[in-house]
Design a protein around this motif. Structure first.
Motif, PDB file in Angstrom:
ATOM      1  N   ARG A 136     -16.091 -14.335  51.617  1.00 10.22           N
ATOM      2  CA  ARG A 136     -16.065 -14.565  53.058  1.00 10.22           C
ATOM      3  C   ARG A 136     -14.927 -15.530  53.337  1.00 10.22           C
ATOM      4  O   ARG A 136     -15.098 -16.751  53.293  1.00 10.22           O
ATOM      5  CB  ARG A 136     -17.399 -15.139  53.543  1.00 10.22           C
TER       6      ARG A 136
ATOM      7  N   ILE B 145      -6.282  -8.012  48.884  1.00  7.83           N
ATOM      8  CA  ILE B 145      -6.921  -7.926  50.197  1.00  7.83           C
ATOM      9  C   ILE B 145      -6.034  -7.075  51.103  1.00  7.83           C
ATOM     10  O   ILE B 145      -5.189  -7.612  51.839  1.00  7.83           O
ATOM     11  CB  ILE B 145      -7.138  -9.308  50.841  1.00  7.83           C
TER      12      ILE B 145
ATOM     13  N   PHE C 229      -9.685   2.485  54.555  1.00  4.02           N
ATOM     14  CA  PHE C 229     -10.760   1.864  53.781  1.00  4.02           C
ATOM     15  C   PHE C 229     -11.145   2.761  52.609  1.00  4.02           C
ATOM     16  O   PHE C 229     -11.269   2.295  51.467  1.00  4.02           O
ATOM     17  CB  PHE C 229     -11.970   1.616  54.685  1.00  4.02           C
TER      18      PHE C 229
ATOM     19  N   TYR D  70     -11.131  -7.120  48.413  1.00  2.30           N
ATOM     20  CA  TYR D  70     -11.756  -7.501  49.661  1.00  2.30           C
ATOM     21  C   TYR D  70     -10.949  -6.855  50.782  1.00  2.30           C
ATOM     22  O   TYR D  70      -9.832  -6.400  50.562  1.00  2.30           O
ATOM     23  CB  TYR D  70     -11.786  -9.024  49.817  1.00  2.30           C
ATOM     24  N   ILE D  71     -11.487  -6.824  51.981  1.00  8.82           N
ATOM     25  CA  ILE D  71     -10.813  -6.157  53.083  1.00  8.82           C
ATOM     26  C   ILE D  71     -10.336  -7.185  54.104  1.00  8.82           C
ATOM     27  O   ILE D  71     -11.092  -8.063  54.530  1.00  8.82           O
ATOM     28  CB  ILE D  71     -11.747  -5.126  53.764  1.00  8.82           C
TER      29      ILE D  71
ATOM     30  N   GLN E 271      -9.506  -8.178  57.736  1.00  4.55           N
ATOM     31  CA  GLN E 271      -9.965  -7.769  59.061  1.00  4.55           C
ATOM     32  C   GLN E 271      -9.199  -8.525  60.146  1.00  4.55           C
ATOM     33  O   GLN E 271      -9.023  -9.740  60.058  1.00  4.55           O
ATOM     34  CB  GLN E 271     -11.461  -8.049  59.219  1.00  4.55           C
TER      35      GLN E 271
ATOM     36  N   LYS F 287     -16.754  -1.573  60.929  1.00  2.18           N
ATOM     37  CA  LYS F 287     -15.823  -2.055  59.910  1.00  2.18           C
ATOM     38  C   LYS F 287     -16.517  -2.795  58.766  1.00  2.18           C
ATOM     39  O   LYS F 287     -16.108  -2.663  57.608  1.00  2.18           O
ATOM     40  CB  LYS F 287     -14.771  -2.971  60.558  1.00  2.18           C
ATOM     41  N   LEU F 288     -17.556  -3.557  59.089  1.00  2.00           N
ATOM     42  CA  LEU F 288     -18.169  -4.380  58.047  1.00  2.00           C
ATOM     43  C   LEU F 288     -19.278  -3.669  57.288  1.00  2.00           C
ATOM     44  O   LEU F 288     -19.490  -3.952  56.102  1.00  2.00           O
ATOM     45  CB  LEU F 288     -18.698  -5.680  58.642  1.00  2.00           C
TER      46      LEU F 288
ATOM     47  N   THR G 277     -18.233  -2.190  53.950  1.00  2.00           N
ATOM     48  CA  THR G 277     -17.951  -3.134  52.857  1.00  2.00           C
ATOM     49  C   THR G 277     -19.224  -3.589  52.162  1.00  2.00           C
ATOM     50  O   THR G 277     -19.185  -4.035  51.016  1.00  2.00           O
ATOM     51  CB  THR G 277     -17.186  -4.374  53.374  1.00  2.00           C
TER      52      THR G 277
ATOM     53  N   ASN H 197     -14.849  -9.687  52.762  1.00  2.74           N
ATOM     54  CA  ASN H 197     -13.836  -9.577  53.812  1.00  2.74           C
ATOM     55  C   ASN H 197     -13.108 -10.899  54.000  1.00  2.74           C
ATOM     56  O   ASN H 197     -13.637 -11.967  53.685  1.00  2.74           O
ATOM     57  CB  ASN H 197     -14.496  -9.189  55.142  1.00  2.74           C
ATOM     58  N   CYS H 198     -11.899 -10.783  54.548  1.00  2.00           N
ATOM     59  CA  CYS H 198     -11.130 -11.968  54.935  1.00  2.00           C
ATOM     60  C   CYS H 198     -10.654 -11.738  56.362  1.00  2.00           C
ATOM     61  O   CYS H 198     -10.233 -10.629  56.723  1.00  2.00           O
ATOM     62  CB  CYS H 198      -9.947 -12.169  53.989  1.00  2.00           C
TER      63      CYS H 198
END
Length: 519
Positions: free
Chosen positions: A51, A319, A337, A351-352, A354, A366-367, A370, A379-380
């Protein structure tokens, strides 16, 4: 006093004083370690999740208006908000344009800190040292974010300070549009960048080095890169053919990434090296293995072969910046994705990235993916400031729907698999004014074994399974070796385990189970 009386009364009821008046009572029962077992069911809230937020400094208009003390207070408040939200990794920009948000003998102080390049904070302090300490107090990782090649983002408006390396070694740079950049094809440029970053790794207690998507500059229509002479000097002499300038450019960046990876690991093997590339690796029209998109690409336009870096293990995490909307006609978030998920390198964390401003009404779309993708671990968010602004209650939605429970940042077994020693002598202390759970820390830990913080899990007293892998059971995360129960919690209704976590986010085995013994 009323609370203590109620707890003791509950204890007497559980013990059945009339039936067993002579039996010795114990508030603690240590159960065999084998009772603790992993439950494989997937939780909506994962136990481990990246996170992160990007805290940018380039073009930050607030910093130069603040005194040193005001800057520190401003940052503390932001970090407090991130901690409350559940953020566990801060990616802080320390080198926006060949300058420094830290004390450096190689590059000048950043104009984005004090308003004037080369001007130190007054009174003096070191922002990177401060950030590292403050993040670690909150059990958040600090990754130092560096832009490798940019030297001046706006030549027309901003002049470099007189002692900038540009004036000493102009041959290491080229201009493109309104930017001044290190020329990636000049070996001395690479040597300088490696020297700067190795200095950061040596002197600061950081958890990671991070690079974003700026490698060769984003193309300007009708303007060619001014590196033909460099190619003739360094490319053709190394055996590249006349038509291979693009391959040569990619190899220049590959050399930098490989050398940085080797250098970081030689200095501090546990420091992670990560990159957040532009969201399109290649389009299918350029490569049949690419994504069904139509836009700029890392490989063809920025000369960054991020898949090579990941597959060779030169980076520890990646990322991809998937900043487009779900349904975007040229670069659909869902399409990208799925492409990154399917093309993840085996030993590299993914990680993705955003974009908060472009996700206001698509947070679930979107979340949610993941959370269910087995090989994507979080996510970042770009940017941290936008996240805290809470436009359309984005931050609130994130906190209530996704970050309600604590998550440990991912660990990296290939860098370190050593875990701390488990806490011992976990005990309930109920006779004082404030009931507590206490435990003993390892008294002689090695550095790799040293506990950074502890986690307390509270499980319903009647439950037959004690699950260390369920984050909904976490009631405490902190550095102290005791936990004071809140007034609305009866300690006798639960049993407890405690674990220790080190700086590499490796978690110890669980302690013996502590519970009230009604027998």
């Amino acid at each position: 006093m009323k609370r203590i009386f109620l707890i003791l009364l509950a204890a007497l009821v559980c013990m059945g004083v009339e039936a067993r008046p002579k039996k010795k009572k114990s508030l603690i029962e240590e159960l065999p370690q084998m009772e603790i077992q992993e439950v494989t069911s997937a939780y909506k809230a994962p136990k481990r999740e990246f996170r992160g937020v990007w805290m940018h400094t380039i073009y930050n208009n607030v910093y130069p208006t603040l005194s040193s003390d005001e800057w520190k207070e401003y940052i503390r408040k932001q970090l407090d908000e991130y901690q409350k939200l559940g953020i566990n990794v801060i990616i802080f920009q320390v080198r926006p344009e060949a300058d420094a948000f830290y004390e450096s003998e190689y590059e000048p102080w950043s104009r984005f800190l004090t308003g004037e390049q080369g001007k130190s904070p007054d009174p003096f302090f070191d922002p990177l040292h401060f950030m590292t300490e403050e993040c670690h107090k909150r059990h958040m990782e600090l990754h130092a974010w560096v832009n490798p090649y940019r030297a001046n983002a706006n030549k027309t408006k901003n002049r470099l300070v007189w002692h900038h390396i540009y004036y000493e070694k102009r041959y290491m740079f080229f201009s493109y549009g309104n930017q001044l950049m290190f020329n990636p094809g000049v070996p001395d440029s690479r040597a300088h960048i490696v020297k700067v970053i190795s200095d950061i790794v040596k002197r600061y207690d950081i958890d990671g080095i991070h690079m974003d998507d700026y490698f060769y500059p984003y193309p300007i229509q009708g303007l060619k890169l001014p590196d033909n002479d460099t190619f003739k000097k360094y490319g053709l002499n190394k055996g590249y053919e006349q038509g291979e300038i693009e391959r040569w450019r990619r190899d220049n960046v590959n050399l930098l990434v490989k050398e940085l990876s080797d250098t970081i690991k030689a200095i501090k093997p546990y420091v992670k090296f990560g990159v957040s590339p532009f969201g399109i690796y290649r389009n299918k029209q350029q490569d049949e293995t690419g994504s069904e998109t139509n836009g700029l690409s890392n490989y063809d336009n920025l000369y960054a072969d991020t898949q090579l870096w990941a597959n060779n293990g030169w980076v520890d995490y990646i990322i991809p910046q998937l900043y487009w909307e779900v349904g975007h006609p040229a670069a659909n978030y869902t399409t990208l994705f799925n492409w990154w998920k399917e093309n993840k390198a085996p030993d590299v964390q993914m990680y993705i990235g955003q974009d908060v401003s472009r996700s206001q009404d698509q947070i679930a779309k979107k979340l949610n993916p993941t959370r269910v993708a087995e090989n994507i671990s979080g996510n970042c968010f770009w940017s941290g400031d936008m996240l805290l602004a809470n436009k359309n209650e984005y931050k609130d939605s994130l906190q209530t729907a996704y970050f309600k429970h604590h998550a440990i940042a991912p660990n990296y077994p290939k860098l370190s698999h050593t875990a701390p020693v488990k806490p011992e002598n976990v005990r309930l202390e109920l006779m004082g004014s404030e009931p507590k759970l206490c435990w003993d820390a390892d008294k002689t830990p090695k550095q790799a074994d040293k506990a950074w913080y502890y986690i307390v899990y509270a499980i319903d007293y009647k439950s037959s399974v004690i699950d260390q892998y369920d984050p909904t059971k976490i009631i405490y995360v902190g550095s102290e070796t005791e936990y004071t129960f809140p007034e609305d919690m009866n300690p006798l209704h639960y049993k407890y385990i405690v674990t220790a976590v080190n700086r590499m986010q490796n978690e110890s085995e669980a302690s013996q189970v502590c519970r009230y013994n009604e027998d």
